[in-house]
Scaffold this active site. Structure first.
Site, PDB file in Angstrom:
ATOM      1  N   LYS A   1       0.831  -1.213   0.000  1.00 26.40           N
ATOM      2  CA  LYS A   1       0.000   0.000   0.000  1.00 26.40           C
ATOM      3  C   LYS A   1       0.863   1.260   0.000  1.00 26.40           C
ATOM      4  O   LYS A   1       0.605   2.200  -0.749  1.00 26.40           O
ATOM      5  CB  LYS A   1      -0.825   0.074   1.294  1.00 26.40           C
TER       6      LYS A   1
ATOM      7  N   ASP B   1      -7.945   1.331   4.522  1.00 22.57           N
ATOM      8  CA  ASP B   1      -8.445   0.009   4.847  1.00 22.57           C
ATOM      9  C   ASP B   1      -9.037  -0.559   3.574  1.00 22.57           C
ATOM     10  O   ASP B   1      -9.862   0.087   2.918  1.00 22.57           O
ATOM     11  CB  ASP B   1      -9.485   0.027   5.972  1.00 22.57           C
ATOM     12  N   SER B   2      -8.581  -1.741   3.219  1.00 25.50           N
ATOM     13  CA  SER B   2      -8.958  -2.271   1.912  1.00 25.50           C
ATOM     14  C   SER B   2      -9.113  -3.775   1.981  1.00 25.50           C
ATOM     15  O   SER B   2      -8.774  -4.399   2.987  1.00 25.50           O
ATOM     16  CB  SER B   2      -7.900  -1.871   0.876  1.00 25.50           C
TER      17      SER B   2
HETATM   18  P1  ITT Z   1      -2.368  -1.694   7.525  1.00 32.01           P
HETATM   19  O1  ITT Z   1      -3.643  -1.901   8.336  1.00 32.01           O
HETATM   20  O2  ITT Z   1      -1.141  -1.540   8.352  1.00 32.01           O
HETATM   21  O3  ITT Z   1      -2.525  -0.624   6.485  1.00 32.01           O
HETATM   22  P2  ITT Z   1      -3.034  -4.340   6.490  1.00 32.01           P
HETATM   23  O4  ITT Z   1      -2.353  -5.228   5.487  1.00 32.01           O
HETATM   24  O5  ITT Z   1      -3.401  -4.962   7.811  1.00 32.01           O
HETATM   25  O6  ITT Z   1      -2.106  -3.056   6.694  1.00 32.01           O
HETATM   26  P3  ITT Z   1      -5.842  -4.061   5.757  1.00 32.01           P
HETATM   27  O7  ITT Z   1      -6.363  -4.504   7.064  1.00 32.01           O
HETATM   28  O8  ITT Z   1      -6.480  -2.883   5.079  1.00 32.01           O
HETATM   29  O9  ITT Z   1      -4.300  -3.696   5.821  1.00 32.01           O
HETATM   30  O10 ITT Z   1      -5.882  -5.311   4.789  1.00 32.01           O
HETATM   31  C1  ITT Z   1      -5.917  -5.153   3.423  1.00 32.01           C
HETATM   32  C2  ITT Z   1      -5.635  -6.482   2.747  1.00 32.01           C
HETATM   33  O11 ITT Z   1      -6.396  -6.529   1.524  1.00 32.01           O
HETATM   34  C3  ITT Z   1      -4.177  -6.509   2.339  1.00 32.01           C
HETATM   35  O12 ITT Z   1      -3.433  -7.148   3.322  1.00 32.01           O
HETATM   36  C4  ITT Z   1      -4.222  -7.259   1.033  1.00 32.01           C
HETATM   37  O13 ITT Z   1      -4.207  -8.617   1.295  1.00 32.01           O
HETATM   38  C5  ITT Z   1      -5.597  -6.936   0.440  1.00 32.01           C
HETATM   39  N1  ITT Z   1      -5.471  -5.855  -0.531  1.00 32.01           N
HETATM   40  C6  ITT Z   1      -5.920  -4.573  -0.429  1.00 32.01           C
HETATM   41  N2  ITT Z   1      -5.587  -3.858  -1.504  1.00 32.01           N
HETATM   42  C7  ITT Z   1      -4.927  -4.694  -2.313  1.00 32.01           C
HETATM   43  C8  ITT Z   1      -4.314  -4.536  -3.570  1.00 32.01           C
HETATM   44  O14 ITT Z   1      -4.284  -3.358  -4.178  1.00 32.01           O
HETATM   45  N3  ITT Z   1      -3.713  -5.591  -4.094  1.00 32.01           N
HETATM   46  C9  ITT Z   1      -3.704  -6.773  -3.480  1.00 32.01           C
HETATM   47  N4  ITT Z   1      -4.235  -7.028  -2.288  1.00 32.01           N
HETATM   48  C10 ITT Z   1      -4.855  -5.979  -1.692  1.00 32.01           C
END
Ligand code: ITT
Length: 201
Positions: free
Chosen positions: A15, A72-73
């Site tokens: 990200k 958050d994604s």
């Molecule tokens: P932070 O909360 O520290 O930002 P995290 O990885 O825990 O990091 P999230 O809870 O938002 O973040 O989880 C998002 C997950 O969704 C991420 O770990 C990826 O597996 C997936 N994801 C989101 N955007 C993506 C993208 O552009 N390409 C591939 N996978 C994605």
């Protein structure tokens, strides 16, 4: 004029790289949680992307008294009733390698055909500031689950997320291609427009 510093409350290197790719050419300096090593981990106990985004950014604003941005994604798969959705990072274990997670998804989807392989990525970006209400930008990118993993670019679920209009997976796209169509690319452009508008007023 000095660069405006943007603090992205994230430890996800994929990200953060995309925030840098998009915002640094526009004159922003992007920091992340690696620059705030004493920041404790925040529990993402919201039920929506929007709620979790606000929780993550607000925690940084509250601790340091600064403006913060979060992302958050996740990937919502139609055939799984929208899962893993907000659980995307935790799905099959937070530290499980994505080539394994992706293979499990493909295996579970082996009898799902055509249109039924639909999915979408969501990205909610929150900006929080001391004494102000949070602002959230949420965007999606509609795709489908590929038949097999393809491509080396991107991160996470990208090798199995196929984007029909370009005829390739997110992991086969160049960074500019992905940023031009992705959930995060769109939400970052929304954020940028909002920041520009704020600066002018
Ligand atoms: P932070 O909360 O520290 O930002 P995290 O990885 O825990 O990091 P999230 O809870 O938002 O973040 O989880 C998002 C997950 O969704 C991420 O770990 C990826 O597996 C997936 N994801 C989101 N955007 C993506 C993208 O552009 N390409 C591939 N996978 C994605």
């Amino acid at each position: 004029m000095e660069n405006k510093v943007i603090v992205v409350a994230s430890t996800n290197s994929g990200k953060i790289r995309e925030f840098r790719q998009m915002l640094e050419p526009e004159g922003y300096t992007v920091k992340c949680l690696a620059d705030y090593p004493d920041m404790p981990e925040t529990e993402e106990n919201g039920t929506t992307f929007r709620e979790n985004a606000v929780i993550k950014a607000q925690a940084v604003t509250d601790r340091y008294g600064i403006e913060a941005i979060s992302d958050d994604s996740g990937l919502s798969i139609d055939a799984f009733n929208g899962e893993p959705g907000v659980h995307s990072a935790r799905f099959l274990g937070h530290d499980t390698p994505y080539d394994y997670k992706n293979r499990v998804i493909l295996e579970k989807m082996k009898d799902v055909k055509g249109e039924d392989r639909g999915c979408h990525y969501t990205c909610a970006i929150a900006i929080t500031r001391p004494g102000r209400e949070p602002v959230v930008f949420e965007e999606i990118c509609r795709c489908r689950i590929a038949d097999e993993p393809k491509g080396e670019n991107g991160f996470g679920y990208d090798p199995i997320v196929y984007y029909e209009p370009l005829g390739k997976t997110m992991a086969e796209m160049s960074k500019d291609e992905k940023n031009s169509i992705s959930h995060r690319g769109k939400a970052i452009r929304d954020l940028e427009q909002w920041l520009q508008h704020e600066e002018e007023h």
